[in-house]
Design a protein around this motif. Structure first.
Motif, PDB file in Angstrom:
ATOM      1  N   GLU A 154     -73.494  66.428  93.063  1.00 56.13           N
ATOM      2  CA  GLU A 154     -74.901  66.084  93.278  1.00 56.13           C
ATOM      3  C   GLU A 154     -75.151  65.617  94.707  1.00 56.13           C
ATOM      4  N   LEU A 155     -74.154  64.883  95.277  1.00 60.21           N
ATOM      5  CA  LEU A 155     -74.283  64.477  96.671  1.00 60.21           C
ATOM      6  C   LEU A 155     -74.303  65.688  97.604  1.00 60.21           C
ATOM      7  N   LEU A 156     -73.396  66.640  97.345  1.00 65.80           N
ATOM      8  CA  LEU A 156     -73.393  67.863  98.155  1.00 65.80           C
ATOM      9  C   LEU A 156     -74.724  68.596  98.035  1.00 65.80           C
ATOM     10  N   LYS A 213     -71.811  74.358 106.545  1.00 60.76           N
ATOM     11  CA  LYS A 213     -70.435  74.887 106.500  1.00 60.76           C
ATOM     12  C   LYS A 213     -69.496  73.892 105.805  1.00 60.76           C
ATOM     13  N   GLN A 214     -69.647  72.626 106.163  1.00 60.07           N
ATOM     14  CA  GLN A 214     -68.808  71.610 105.528  1.00 60.07           C
ATOM     15  C   GLN A 214     -69.119  71.508 104.044  1.00 60.07           C
ATOM     16  N   SER A 215     -70.407  71.589 103.701  1.00 56.09           N
ATOM     17  CA  SER A 215     -70.784  71.543 102.291  1.00 56.09           C
ATOM     18  C   SER A 215     -70.214  72.740 101.536  1.00 56.09           C
ATOM     19  N   LEU A 216     -70.210  73.900 102.173  1.00 54.55           N
ATOM     20  CA  LEU A 216     -69.658  75.098 101.538  1.00 54.55           C
ATOM     21  C   LEU A 216     -68.167  74.916 101.265  1.00 54.55           C
ATOM     22  N   THR A 217     -67.446  74.368 102.244  1.00 54.63           N
ATOM     23  CA  THR A 217     -66.012  74.151 102.073  1.00 54.63           C
ATOM     24  C   THR A 217     -65.731  73.156 100.938  1.00 54.63           C
ATOM     25  N   SER A 218     -66.497  72.052 100.918  1.00 55.18           N
ATOM     26  CA  SER A 218     -66.296  71.049  99.874  1.00 55.18           C
ATOM     27  C   SER A 218     -66.598  71.621  98.495  1.00 55.18           C
ATOM     28  N   ALA A 219     -67.676  72.409  98.407  1.00 52.66           N
ATOM     29  CA  ALA A 219     -68.034  73.003  97.114  1.00 52.66           C
ATOM     30  C   ALA A 219     -66.961  73.976  96.635  1.00 52.66           C
ATOM     31  N   LYS A 253     -64.901  73.718  93.177  1.00 50.41           N
ATOM     32  CA  LYS A 253     -64.869  74.836  92.220  1.00 50.41           C
ATOM     33  C   LYS A 253     -63.432  75.187  91.846  1.00 50.41           C
ATOM     34  N   GLU A 254     -62.552  75.219  92.856  1.00 51.66           N
ATOM     35  CA  GLU A 254     -61.146  75.535  92.591  1.00 51.66           C
ATOM     36  C   GLU A 254     -60.497  74.459  91.724  1.00 51.66           C
ATOM     37  N   SER A 255     -60.906  73.183  91.957  1.00 49.37           N
ATOM     38  CA  SER A 255     -60.271  72.085  91.215  1.00 49.37           C
ATOM     39  C   SER A 255     -60.712  72.054  89.757  1.00 49.37           C
ATOM     40  N   LEU A 256     -61.892  72.646  89.445  1.00 53.68           N
ATOM     41  CA  LEU A 256     -62.396  72.612  88.077  1.00 53.68           C
ATOM     42  C   LEU A 256     -61.544  73.450  87.124  1.00 53.68           C
ATOM     43  N   VAL A 257     -60.740  74.369  87.683  1.00 55.01           N
ATOM     44  CA  VAL A 257     -59.922  75.244  86.819  1.00 55.01           C
ATOM     45  C   VAL A 257     -58.971  74.413  85.972  1.00 55.01           C
ATOM     46  N   ASP A 258     -58.337  73.403  86.572  1.00 48.37           N
ATOM     47  CA  ASP A 258     -57.389  72.588  85.806  1.00 48.37           C
ATOM     48  C   ASP A 258     -57.691  71.100  85.958  1.00 48.37           C
ATOM     49  N   ALA A 259     -58.973  70.778  86.187  1.00 50.60           N
ATOM     50  CA  ALA A 259     -59.346  69.373  86.371  1.00 50.60           C
ATOM     51  C   ALA A 259     -59.099  68.581  85.098  1.00 50.60           C
ATOM     52  N   ALA A 260     -58.529  67.379  85.259  1.00 55.00           N
ATOM     53  CA  ALA A 260     -58.244  66.505  84.115  1.00 55.00           C
ATOM     54  C   ALA A 260     -59.476  65.661  83.844  1.00 55.00           C
ATOM     55  N   VAL A 261     -60.502  66.277  83.313  1.00 52.18           N
ATOM     56  CA  VAL A 261     -61.759  65.603  83.023  1.00 52.18           C
ATOM     57  C   VAL A 261     -62.277  66.070  81.675  1.00 52.18           C
ATOM     58  N   VAL A 262     -63.217  65.288  81.132  1.00 55.63           N
ATOM     59  CA  VAL A 262     -63.871  65.673  79.881  1.00 55.63           C
ATOM     60  C   VAL A 262     -65.377  65.678  80.148  1.00 55.63           C
ATOM     61  N   ASN A 304     -69.856  73.794  86.593  1.00 54.93           N
ATOM     62  CA  ASN A 304     -69.480  74.971  87.383  1.00 54.93           C
ATOM     63  C   ASN A 304     -70.731  75.699  87.878  1.00 54.93           C
ATOM     64  N   ALA A 305     -71.765  75.787  87.003  1.00 52.32           N
ATOM     65  CA  ALA A 305     -73.021  76.419  87.415  1.00 52.32           C
ATOM     66  C   ALA A 305     -73.675  75.629  88.544  1.00 52.32           C
ATOM     67  N   ARG A 306     -73.534  74.295  88.439  1.00 48.95           N
ATOM     68  CA  ARG A 306     -74.093  73.446  89.487  1.00 48.95           C
ATOM     69  C   ARG A 306     -73.384  73.687  90.818  1.00 48.95           C
ATOM     70  N   VAL A 307     -72.076  73.836  90.755  1.00 42.17           N
ATOM     71  CA  VAL A 307     -71.303  74.117  91.964  1.00 42.17           C
ATOM     72  C   VAL A 307     -71.703  75.473  92.545  1.00 42.17           C
ATOM     73  N   GLU A 308     -71.905  76.461  91.684  1.00 41.60           N
ATOM     74  CA  GLU A 308     -72.333  77.780  92.150  1.00 41.60           C
ATOM     75  C   GLU A 308     -73.690  77.687  92.862  1.00 41.60           C
ATOM     76  N   TYR A 309     -74.533  76.837  92.303  1.00 38.10           N
ATOM     77  CA  TYR A 309     -75.847  76.633  92.922  1.00 38.10           C
ATOM     78  C   TYR A 309     -75.690  76.062  94.332  1.00 38.10           C
ATOM     79  N   VAL A 310     -74.798  75.068  94.463  1.00 41.49           N
ATOM     80  CA  VAL A 310     -74.551  74.482  95.778  1.00 41.49           C
ATOM     81  C   VAL A 310     -73.968  75.518  96.733  1.00 41.49           C
ATOM     82  N   LEU A 311     -73.017  76.345  96.206  1.00 33.82           N
ATOM     83  CA  LEU A 311     -72.418  77.388  97.042  1.00 33.82           C
ATOM     84  C   LEU A 311     -73.470  78.366  97.552  1.00 33.82           C
ATOM     85  N   ALA A 312     -74.332  78.806  96.641  1.00 33.59           N
ATOM     86  CA  ALA A 312     -75.370  79.762  97.031  1.00 33.59           C
ATOM     87  C   ALA A 312     -76.319  79.134  98.064  1.00 33.59           C
ATOM     88  N   HIS A 313     -76.660  77.878  97.796  1.00 33.18           N
ATOM     89  CA  HIS A 313     -77.561  77.187  98.715  1.00 33.18           C
ATOM     90  C   HIS A 313     -76.905  77.021 100.087  1.00 33.18           C
TER      91      HIS A 313
END
Length: 461
Positions: A110-112, A124-130, A134-143, A150-159
């Motif tokens: 949300e900050l990004l 550019k920095q926001s794109l790199t962070s996003a 996105k890569e970390s969500l594949v095996d992120a230890a979260v619930v 992931n859709a939110r991250v895609e939105y940030v990437l597109a933006h």
């Protein structure tokens, strides 16, 4: 301290640290949004935002579970995935722990998003962070709702991609604007160099163009050098034209100085003349020639002008003195003519026209013998005499018109015609011919009107 208490203490510390970082980043975003955006930062791009990501910590059981062995699972679109284990306490506490981790990642996303949408962050920095998130969500230890996140991250990437492209376009547009502006300045300089004769104004404008030129950035070196050569050449051309103009001007002023010296010498010779009219006319001609001679060098021009004016003033002062003496004589003449006018105004042509004419003739002879009067009195006095002359002349004209045989004969003729038509009308009525009688009466009325006009003309003469 038990293992469960240690784990809970560690979790609380992590959450506190993450919360502090989140607060700091939120503050930074707020400050950035309040500052002006750089010219090269793209305007926010309108994209359709995905649905808000649920806060996982409010209901972690919706997105995961803990089995009997303490293994923690998260639900994904592809099924459940193990994200870790929880042995330190109740399963609900384990889910809450992994849900808070989800909330931490969501907050980072949300900050990004806030930075990229507001234009305050580096796209550019926001794109790199996003991408990293996105890569970390594949095996992120979260619930939590990983699909929505992931859709939110895609939105940030597109933006971010669009913001990068917009920033690129903005830089290109700024470059194009800089090139266009320097082209305009070069063209203006070339126009000044070839056409302008307002040397000071044009020189000031070229200096202003140079000052503005130095402030324009973003033009590639090759283009900038080409445009600079055009501007520099125009400026050199203008300077050469200006130098040539002032060299010619110096020659013209030298010639003007010699000519004005001649005019001053003639003016000084004329200052003693008593031939008032022709000399005054010559001074007027000298003034015209002075203006036509042009400007001499300033110091010489001022000195020569002082000599010219001194000679001119001397002559006209002498003429004024002579005219004042003459005016005194003219005032005496005016008083004499006023006395004649008083005598002339008593003439009464109505009683004896011949005597009035003779009296007026004698007054006119005496009037001419008196001579000139002040110029400002001429119209007044002559007008009064003409009024008397006009009164005598009108009286003579009226007498002549009253005795004019032609006017008398014309009135008699009209009278005969009236009588003729009245007779015809009477005969027609006597014969019972009403139509002929009316025609004759109408003609008699017309001639009667003409007779009245003729008799009136004779009576007023």
């Amino acid at each position: 301290m038990t293992d469960r208490e240690t784990t809970q203490s560690t979790d609380v510390a992590e959450v506190t640290e993450v919360t502090a970082e989140v607060v700091t980043e939120v503050a930074e975003v707020a400050v950035a949004e309040s500052e002006p955006v750089a010219a090269t930062v793209a305007e926010p791009v309108e994209l359709k935002a995905p649905a808000p990501v649920p806060v996982a910590s409010t209901d972690p059981t919706k997105w995961g579970r803990v089995d009997e062995a303490g293994t923690v699972y998260v639900k994904t679109d592809d099924g459940e995935r193990s994200v870790g284990s929880w042995q330190a306490g109740e399963p609900a506490e384990g889910l809450a722990h992994y849900a808070r981790r989800f909330d931490d990642i969501r907050t980072e996303v949300e900050l990004l998003e806030a930075r990229i949408v507001s234009g305050a962050g580096d796209p550019k920095q926001s794109l790199t962070s996003a991408k990293h998130i996105k890569e970390s969500l594949v095996d992120a230890a979260v619930v939590g709702d990983l699909g929505a996140l992931n859709a939110r991250v895609e939105y940030v990437l597109a933006h971010a991609r669009q913001a990068i492209e917009a920033a690129k376009q903005a830089r290109e547009a700024a470059r194009a604007g800089s090139v266009a502006r320097k082209q305009e300045l070069a063209e203006e300089a070339e126009t000044i160099a070839s056409e302008s004769t307002q040397w000071k104004v044009a020189g000031d404008r070229l200096r202003a163009i140079l000052d503005e030129w130095k402030t324009i950035r973003g033009v590639d070196r090759k283009t900038d050098e080409q445009l600079w050569r055009r501007f520099s050449k125009a400026r050199d051309t203008f300077n050469r034209r200006r130098g040539s103009h002032f060299a010619d001007l110096d020659r013209q002023r030298s010639t003007a100085k010699a000519r004005k010296q001649e005019l001053v010498e003639e003016a000084e010779q004329l200052a003693e003349s008593d031939d008032w009219g022709p000399t005054a006319g010559r001074y007027k001609a000298l003034m015209t020639e002075w203006k036509a001679a042009g400007r001499a060098p300033k110091d010489s021009d001022d000195a020569l002008w002082q000599r010219f004016r001194a000679a001119q003033d001397k002559f006209f002062a002498r003429r004024s003195a002579a005219f004042n003496e003459r005016d005194a004589e003219f005032h005496d003449n005016a008083r004499a003519k006023e006395e004649l006018l008083a005598e002339a105004e008593k003439i009464n042509p109505g009683s004896d026209l011949d005597a009035a004419r003779a009296h007026l003739h004698r007054i006119q002879e005496r009037w001419e013998a008196i001579g000139k009067v002040p110029r400002e009195r001429v119209r007044e006095l002559e007008g009064k005499l003409r009024a008397v002359e006009e009164r005598v002349r009108n009286a003579a004209d009226q007498q002549w018109r009253r005795t004019d045989p032609e006017a008398q004969a014309r009135a008699a003729q009209f009278r005969e015609r009236v009588e003729e038509f009245e007779s015809k009308a009477a005969k027609a009525r006597a014969a019972g011919d009403a139509r002929r009688a009316e025609q004759a009466e109408a003609q008699a009325a017309q001639w009667r009107e003409w007779l009245a006009a003729a008799e009136q003309a004779v009576a007023t003469r």
